[in-house]
Design an enzyme around this catalytic site. Structure first.
Site, short mmCIF file in Angstrom:
data_model
loop_
_atom_site.label_atom_id
_atom_site.label_comp_id
_atom_site.label_asym_id
_atom_site.label_seq_id
_atom_site.Cartn_x
_atom_site.Cartn_y
_atom_site.Cartn_z
N GLY B 146 57.96 34.25 8.04
CA GLY B 146 59.26 33.86 7.17
C GLY B 146 59.74 34.61 6.05
CB CYS B 147 63.01 35.22 4.82
SG CYS B 147 63.67 33.61 4.56
CE1 TYR B 148 63.93 31.60 0.13
CE2 TYR B 148 63.60 30.02 1.99
CZ TYR B 148 64.35 30.64 0.79
OH TYR B 148 65.67 29.98 0.75
CD GLU B 236 64.01 34.76 1.34
OE1 GLU B 236 64.87 34.62 2.16
OE2 GLU B 236 62.92 34.81 1.06
#
Lengths: 332, 332, 332, 332
Positions: B146-148, B236
């Site tokens: 996942g990106c986070y 992000e």
């Protein structure tokens, strides 16, 4: 006792803002908000920043009680039948749709669709107070202008009235709220952010409305009108490029615009090209006029907040006129 | 002959970007793009800026020909069955969904739903190259992070490995592309513009993924993780507030991060808090570590492009590793 | 006769907005605006949208006439000498700088610089009406809180008063107007657009102000406070991560916040994490409190408009209290 | 051995991007970057995202070694003297300023200032590859076009060459990077955000450059040109409203644009009005042509990235031509 008003179609951007302006208006009593979706939801749940603690109801004219006035914020085509019902009951109406803006039903049907209540066109008044203040005051049905026509007509009226417009190109730019609340590819943040593009090329529906009002002022001209979508929320700028019938000096222009707007409470004539932020969240239209000495062309900029002067606050301005109230009450 | 690859689910933001990166990749041949909607439309019609002149097809594994590899960009839950089919045919897969990221199916089912292919979990490798480079090279099924978690684990790995994390708060901020292409109130320009708010409070699904990877590094800690939606497109930032087990000096921190990332081609350790623009449209993760002398707390910032290192370019980085190619080919 | 007020330092963002609020205020007469640059320019030339048709003057206390009150919007350090002069003349002052916020001059000098008027600290009242309403009403010198402390203290006050804060991390996010009007690399559109980054790490000057006010409420805690710069104009969000002294249930939290703010006209306690747009161009602070059942941590969000409740409208709220006017006059 | 190149004036937006493109260019060796401020600072400190680890030097032609070519990114007026020095040393130059774009020094002096090196005008070639590809290849001094003229001339060239332009209005929109890196009120985030306004009315300096190039194509016309500043970083759109000499059908337009650009690697003719995002961070110009059947007017949109095709990548495209390299090397 203040007149009781309802907003029909209050879930959309313009209906919701109208609701907020009427909710805090000292001389109207906002009694009902309807919507076709999200019935039961409170408006301050959908739009926290409007702070209107009233729930959306289903439309039921028998249940909303005696109304002095109504604002209809329905889509084009859906509006006319509801307006007709309201008029039958004697309710005075400001309609935010295009349904009663075009005086000639044939033009309406060419650009939109069959008209559901052409019999009402005769009594409808075009709700641009700077043009039709007295007629609006006496009207029972006011067709609130489109956002682009509001800015374009205010930009060009002094020239149109003077009979000097030979040709005009209107390059318009609008924030995303003008595209409405319905989510789509077109209004997705990622589509709009860091972007600009034209849309409605070459036939945007506000064109005949602009031409109608310019003609009413004496300028029989086919306009070229092209809107663009901007990466911002609220605000609209029209850049108008006028080929004049004859040479016009800067003094002529200053005089025309000065005379036209000296006493207008909501039109500001300024020297430099205005920015949309200058009028954000206000009922003002800010105009500047320039002359290109090389080409003789006249360039006029006009900026409004598309949700305010381009829709909701102009609707309240019209209601104020209709009920004999100070024109700026509740919107300044 | 270069390996033939397909992207399944190429109409969304991450699938489309993966398609672009593979289309221009010197060592892969992009042979098919599928989508569940908009079949027949060319990708460069939906995303002009990606310039991939390939039409979207319906999924039909018999028709896409012999594939060396596939990237699956399906939503969570929908991905596992397709991955299972691809694996049966011997196709090596990078999966962008969460379906194979959590090694414990019970944890997956707690945070997501029933798992459709738990038998594949054993062979799935978590696709964070900076952690599992060698295993990825040999893997047939890579679960793209996942990106986070990508940003958070890269931010915290040096501390986790050193065993010094007692507690950690992760305050994350992401651009709107992270919310996906589906139009909704949440992604409407007018909702996001001039706004910021937290979402997924207090239980965002990336939490167990972060905890799993920190634990694998030696840090058994319950993280507090809160993402916020920003008015920007791609980018992000995670701001990590670590309570250390024991006092850590700046020298300790510099040494830990220096050693961890000195040889990493896509992790940049910098002195000042990074901005998301520093890594926009790149596969880089930029990290800075700070010590608050008043509280002893360690503050780590990490920034990535959520669509690149947070999804598509990391998928290509993984493909490069799986096929013995230079790790940065096609993504630098 | 309404009290005559002046704004000193009206060319900056907060001074200019204060001027606008006082210009339209029904119970104050705005008599003078001063600035250290751009003397002679009219405020509505610099800020068209504020519509204040008053020219900026040079500071000359002998010329501004008898003042009932003054708002000083000078930078830290420059403010104290002017405030001292005004107090000597008996003018009641709301000071927007940090010069009189910290009750302990040693703390001020540690974080800022030498104090130019420490003798006035004893009479200065910290201008957070929700905390010091009665004292403010009687005060002659009110130190208007910083924007971050306003949001952070309102977010944490119910917990601080209950004595349950063991530790707290405050991750703050602010729009660019908080950085002031001076053009610089940092405020250039191209720097900020599509970006976010932390600044003031690890020692932002609002830290001791937050600690002072939490301590006054009973919470003696060292806070970790990290602000971030957002790509938006006005708005501020603080995300507070509290480690409680003891387990707190959701009911406890709801009760604490309900009791604290039930009667506060400008604090709205809501169920979902608020967005900064909810309070844009208002004096409201919107707060939501959450409990993470996995970690026991309490998460509190508070959002304000940094120029309004974070500065100018809170200054007017304080002036209203000082002059016995309705607290919300001119700012609702 | 690759030609050695230097960028003079590399601290600004266009110089820095040129440096990045040359730093990663396979066939040039970037040997020096100069600047008039910030000497000693590394470019990747000022622009992290360009990742050019080279320090800025003071200008000293004796110290930069033998150069095969130079890109000069100085302001108008400051450029000519440096270009003259470089030419004396036999260095081939691409100049990003306006100093060598206008072939007639009288026109330059009318719109800009005295010309410092008029003797070089004769050898300067206007660097629009789509127009002057062969001449550029042989040139020693190339005047890189302005961003607006690049878009406008590519938009209008097919019509100009066909001799059908009677009159034209160009309404242009540009992102803020076009205003340069110098911080000012005009480029402050708070000024630009949620705003749009026209500037340079009615006499923007790109006007004579557009007219010169239209005339060279056969269209002797006075253009009305008005740029607007948009709340976005990179990107430029020109909306051109052409009154044709005679009626033109859609087939005529399609044929003219198809023929003009079929073989152009960096001009894309598309059916729908393009958005600036379509070409962000590319050397492409995207064009669409439309006919308004009501007015007979022809509307042409063209969009570029003002920093890329409008400046830096076009400079590299020119360098490629000058050195016999593939035209798109290093910029695709």
């Amino acid at each position: 006792m203040p007149p009781r008003v309802a907003v029909f179609g209050a879930a959309g951007f313009t209906g919701a803002l109208t609701a907020r302006l009427l909710y805090t208006h000292p001389s109207f009593e906002l009694t009902a908000l309807t919507a076709r979706t999200e019935v039961g939801r409170r408006l301050d749940d959908i739009y926290p920043y409007h702070r209107v603690p009233i729930a959306l109801e289903e439309l039921d004219l028998d249940r909303h009680g005696d109304l002095g006035a109504a604002v209809v914020a329905y889509p084009h085509g859906a509006s006319a039948p509801l307006v007709a019902q309201l008029r039958e009951r004697g309710v005075r109406v400001v309609d935010l749709s295009a349904d009663f803006r075009l005086r000639d039903p044939a033009v309406y049907e060419l650009w939109y669709r069959d008209h559901a209540a052409p019999e009402l066109l005769a009594e409808a008044v075009y709700g641009l107070p700077e043009r039709y203040r007295e007629t609006i005051a006496a009207a029972d049905l006011v067709a609130n202008p489109g956002c682009y026509p509001t800015a374009a007509v205010l930009a060009l009226a002094p020239l149109a009235r003077a009979g000097v417009i030979k040709d005009v190109v209107i390059d318009a730019k609008s924030g995303v709220s003008g595209a409405g609340r319905a989510p789509s590819d077109k209004t997705h943040f990622v589509t709009v952010d860091e972007n600009i593009s034209a849309y409605g090329v070459p036939r945007h529906r506000h064109t005949p409305e602009i031409e109608q009002e310019l003609e009413a002022l004496g300028a029989s001209v086919r306009v070229t009108f092209t809107p663009h979508l901007l990466p911002l929320d609220q605000g609209e700028l029209v850049s108008c490029y006028v080929t004049p019938e004859a040479e016009l000096g800067e003094d002529d222009l200053d005089r025309l615009y000065g005379e036209a707007y000296a006493d207008e409470p909501f039109v500001e004539v300024v020297a430099s090209p205005p920015g949309v932020r200058d009028v954000r969240e206000t009922n003002f239209c800010r105009v500047s006029v320039h002359r290109d000495p090389r080409t003789g062309r006249v360039i006029v900029f006009a900026t409004i907040d598309n949700l305010w002067k381009g829709a909701a606050s102009q609707a309240v301005q019209n209601l104020n006129l209709m009920f004999g109230l100070p024109e700026g009450e509740g919107i300044t």
